[in-house]
Design an enzyme around this catalytic site. Sequence first.
Site, PDB file in Angstrom:
ATOM      1  CD  GLU A 176      -3.387   2.905  -1.792  1.00  0.00           C
ATOM      2  OE1 GLU A 176      -2.352   2.216  -1.725  1.00  0.00           O
ATOM      3  OE2 GLU A 176      -3.813   3.397  -2.850  1.00  0.00           O
ATOM      4  CG  ASP A 178      29.965  21.831 -29.791  1.00  0.00           C
ATOM      5  OD1 ASP A 178      30.839  22.533 -29.261  1.00  0.00           O
ATOM      6  OD2 ASP A 178      29.356  22.162 -30.816  1.00  0.00           O
ATOM      7  CB  ALA A 191      -0.918  -0.006   1.220  1.00  0.00           C
ATOM      8  CG  ASP A 218      29.491  25.929 -30.567  1.00  0.00           C
ATOM      9  OD1 ASP A 218      30.640  26.204 -30.199  1.00  0.00           O
ATOM     10  OD2 ASP A 218      29.208  25.596 -31.726  1.00  0.00           O
ATOM     11  CB  THR A 262      -8.276   3.653  -9.334  1.00  0.00           C
ATOM     12  OG1 THR A 262      -7.521   3.167  -8.232  1.00  0.00           O
ATOM     13  CG2 THR A 262      -9.219   2.560  -9.793  1.00  0.00           C
ATOM     14  CG  ASN A 314      -1.108   1.517  -4.886  1.00  0.00           C
ATOM     15  OD1 ASN A 314      -1.838   2.382  -4.399  1.00  0.00           O
ATOM     16  ND2 ASN A 314      -0.283   0.802  -4.147  1.00  0.00           N
ATOM     17  CG  ASP A 342      26.889  23.248 -34.708  1.00  0.00           C
ATOM     18  OD1 ASP A 342      27.970  23.320 -34.091  1.00  0.00           O
ATOM     19  OD2 ASP A 342      26.598  24.012 -35.640  1.00  0.00           O
ATOM     20  CD  GLU A 368       2.545  -1.044  -5.469  1.00  0.00           C
ATOM     21  OE1 GLU A 368       2.581  -1.845  -4.540  1.00  0.00           O
ATOM     22  OE2 GLU A 368       1.781  -0.059  -5.489  1.00  0.00           O
TER      23      GLU A 368
END
Length: 998
Positions: free
Chosen positions: A760, A696, A301, A347, A788, A785, A692, A305
């Site tokens: 819970e 870099d 509870a 840069d 809902t 968990n 770029d 999760e």
Amino acid sequence: MEDAYARSVSEVLDFFGVDPTKGLSDSQVVHHSRLYGRNVLPEEKRTPFWKLVLKQFDDLLVKILIVAAIVSFVLALANGETGLTAFLEPFVILLILAANAAVGVITETNAEKALEELRAYQANIATVLRNGCFSILPATELVPGDIVEVTVGCKIPADLRMIEMSSNTFRVDQAILTGESCSVEKDVDCTLTTNAVYQDKKNILFSGTDVVAGRGRAVVIGVGSNTAMGSIHDSMLQTDDEATPLKKKLDEFGSFLAKVIAGICVLVWVVNIGHFSDPSHGGFFKGAIHYFKIAVALAVAAIPEGLPAVVTTCLALGTKKMARLNAIVRSLPSVETLGCTTVICSDKTGTLTTNMMSVSKICVVQSAEHGPMINEFTVSGTTYAPEGTVFDSNGMQLDLPAQSPCLHHLAMCSSLCNDSILQYNPDKDSYEKIGESTEVALRVLAEKVGLPGFDSMPSALNMLSKHERASYCNHYWENQFKKVYVLEFTRDRKMMSVLCSHKQMDVMFSKGAPESIIARCNKILCNGDGSVVPLTAAGRAELESRFYSFGDETLRCLALAFKTVPHGQQTISYDNENDLTFIGLVGMLDPPREEVRDAMLACMTAGIRVIVVTGDNKSTAESLCRKIGAFDNLVDFSGMSYTASEFERLPAVQQTLALRRMTLFSRVEPSHKRMLVEALQKQNEVVAMTGDGVNDAPALKKADIGIAMGSGTAVAKSASDMVLADDNFASIVAAVAEGRAIYNNTKQFIRYMISSNIGEVVCIFVAAVLGIPDTLAPVQLLWVNLVTDGLPATAIGFNKQDSDVMKAKPRKVGEAVVTGWLFFRYLVIGVYVGLATVAGFIWWFVYSDGGPKLTYSELMNFETCALRETTYPCSIFEDRHPSTVAMTVLVVVEMFNALNNLSENQSLLVITPRSNLWLVGSIILTMLLHVLILYVHPLAVLFSVTPLSWAEWTAVLYLSFPVIIIDELLKFLSRNTGMRFRFRLRKADLLPKDRRDK
């Protein structure tokens, strides 16, 4: 050979024992190959698949869930339970963990592409002199000491030291390594500079760079990892990915939660020791096992999760929003990292600028009757696209620029005295160059000026296809004039000339450094009437003054001139480069992007500091910073601008102080960029690095968030967390705003899930303390968990962005996800959720017309039911109605609580559910799913629930709705801080203080 740049040609050749006329012998090649290794970048040792899988389970919350699943499985076996429901809980937990592990493995498997793509910058072949003969060999077979022939268009196959030049000039584009906006001239002379950086090594050709002009020979001095590109490869290998701020806070919260869970589980088990021997359990040991199961249920509870999945889903949805803003996110956690970015190291070349040299100013002599009268034109357009207009000194647009005599001749000279190519690439839908950037800029100028004698020229040009338009005007001049002879550019002359033939007239066009061209001119072309008049001393002084003023604006200045020569002449010499007629001056630059200035201002407003990082020289970079507002309109910016060598010479204390004010960091190498990121991170800055080029990549990987340009190299993109599809620095600002909004929403749904889990825990804890039957089964808790809770939590991620999100300073890295006052608020909500759930359970037993209407005493002593005479069957305590009512109360009260999370402090009357229809939809879907498991028999059996009557649903609503009223009161107190009854937990958060106040 590390100091080859400082050695003479003969010293370098002697070091490798090579004859420049014969090259290496076969035996020398074998010996050098063994001594120095192959010319390949070594592959990184890949992490075994099984280690990647195990790594995903190296998390405290995950370990607790695994233990809970194992214990649940063992207890089910020990009790002799059978059927699907007995093992559903451990199965679901392990399924969730397996899914999360799969996502993690896939992410990490894709993270190593940068190193593979770096190899794309190695040349495939090389022209090598061995045993007195030239041959074309795979570049991987090169060894130090090999003599290599290099010419325009070839990619340098290894680090080379120039030993001979076959042309007057030799230039290399090394922007991918150093970030320099212009190609660099190379020679054979040794460099005496101490602590020379890449830009100072004028006799070294770096692996992966491109030759844009000239021909020569060079000796290989470094292969594989012992090249400049190899050092970048090694830097990327040594860079570990840093945990993002949210990941760190979730890890801290997980550790804190694990300790709390362990404490509560032990407490529940200890509190019930007196009940272990109750007859209903069948003995002390079985009673201990029973309450141990309750403790495990409590752990299930308490652990959210669904939190990892919801965080991932919300960040993934955020990436879609950012994609619409042209910010393509490669690393999900970087979405929230943007929200606390404090420094952007940008840069310069290609990021703040277009990396496309363009002519922005033209200077001609209008008339010379009463002394030289200068006229200046400005040219719009900052890319290689032949799109732009010419404006006079009053800002008026010239409809037909080619009708101006000087502009007409400028276009001719720019087109003919030129070796570059401008072409359209349909795959990229952009115009590209082949050759020198400055020469391409002149080609583009010729296209913008147009052609003389056509009143409809602008509209006619616009009707052409992009492929035709790329060089239409240039092709016109090339068809009108035939190139007869070319005098290449040399450093001593600082100019280039070309002899052209046109019908019965031959003309020599010249371009070069203003001081060289003006010194060779004795006449001027006047723009007013097209006349040619003598160049006086006053006129010469005025022109010199103008090109010096161009230099003060850090414009790269070129002068253009022409000379009529006798018809039929087939060659020209340096002696012919005299008595020229001056046409005009052009000033060009790698222009800043138009939207950068506003983006810089937005960053400052948001409390984000921008540091411009470039390989260019200091004065050029400072001029750009002034144009884009990086110096905040200051006249004196000492202490804000440093070259890499200046910074390195500072004592450690002064370096620390300099970092706090630094706005410009110039003349840098890749190692300096990475060093800058590390130094800023040590000062607790959250650093975003844009770039770029290949140069870099190490810094992009080291930064908290690496941002690559869409037109950048594949290496930069793969090392980055985010790619700007439109190369627009301003897109970063929009991405930061979205990142802040996403983080705010992330906090909201994390708080929502925490308050739900608190409910819970309270439910199970109170039930255990009161001694009533199990309120909720573990499988019911898992349903709540994962399903809902998860759907509304994900929908909370769609809450609208606050209007002032970019007016606030960046949040602190150590800011807790749940601070003191907020924890109190959600603790209050959580306690109510838990008590309401228990109340629903008790209501059915005590008050419901469908229940047995027991007394409180009978309910709390249910274990002794079989030992006493009762008016009700003991099987009533196994009825599924009370737990169904309790579970439904838990679900409905959490749906109301989800509405509370539309805003942290604003009332539902102000920010109504209509502001987030996704949340409304998720609540409806959640309730439909809940009704489904209640009224579909197989699902009802699986989840140990049963259909409810209308009276039971009414009770559920009565118990659930007050959560709205309670949270409205708490929000009212939050908005009116003086009414919090002096409740202060900010300085003593429930999380450890040392973790929150870093």
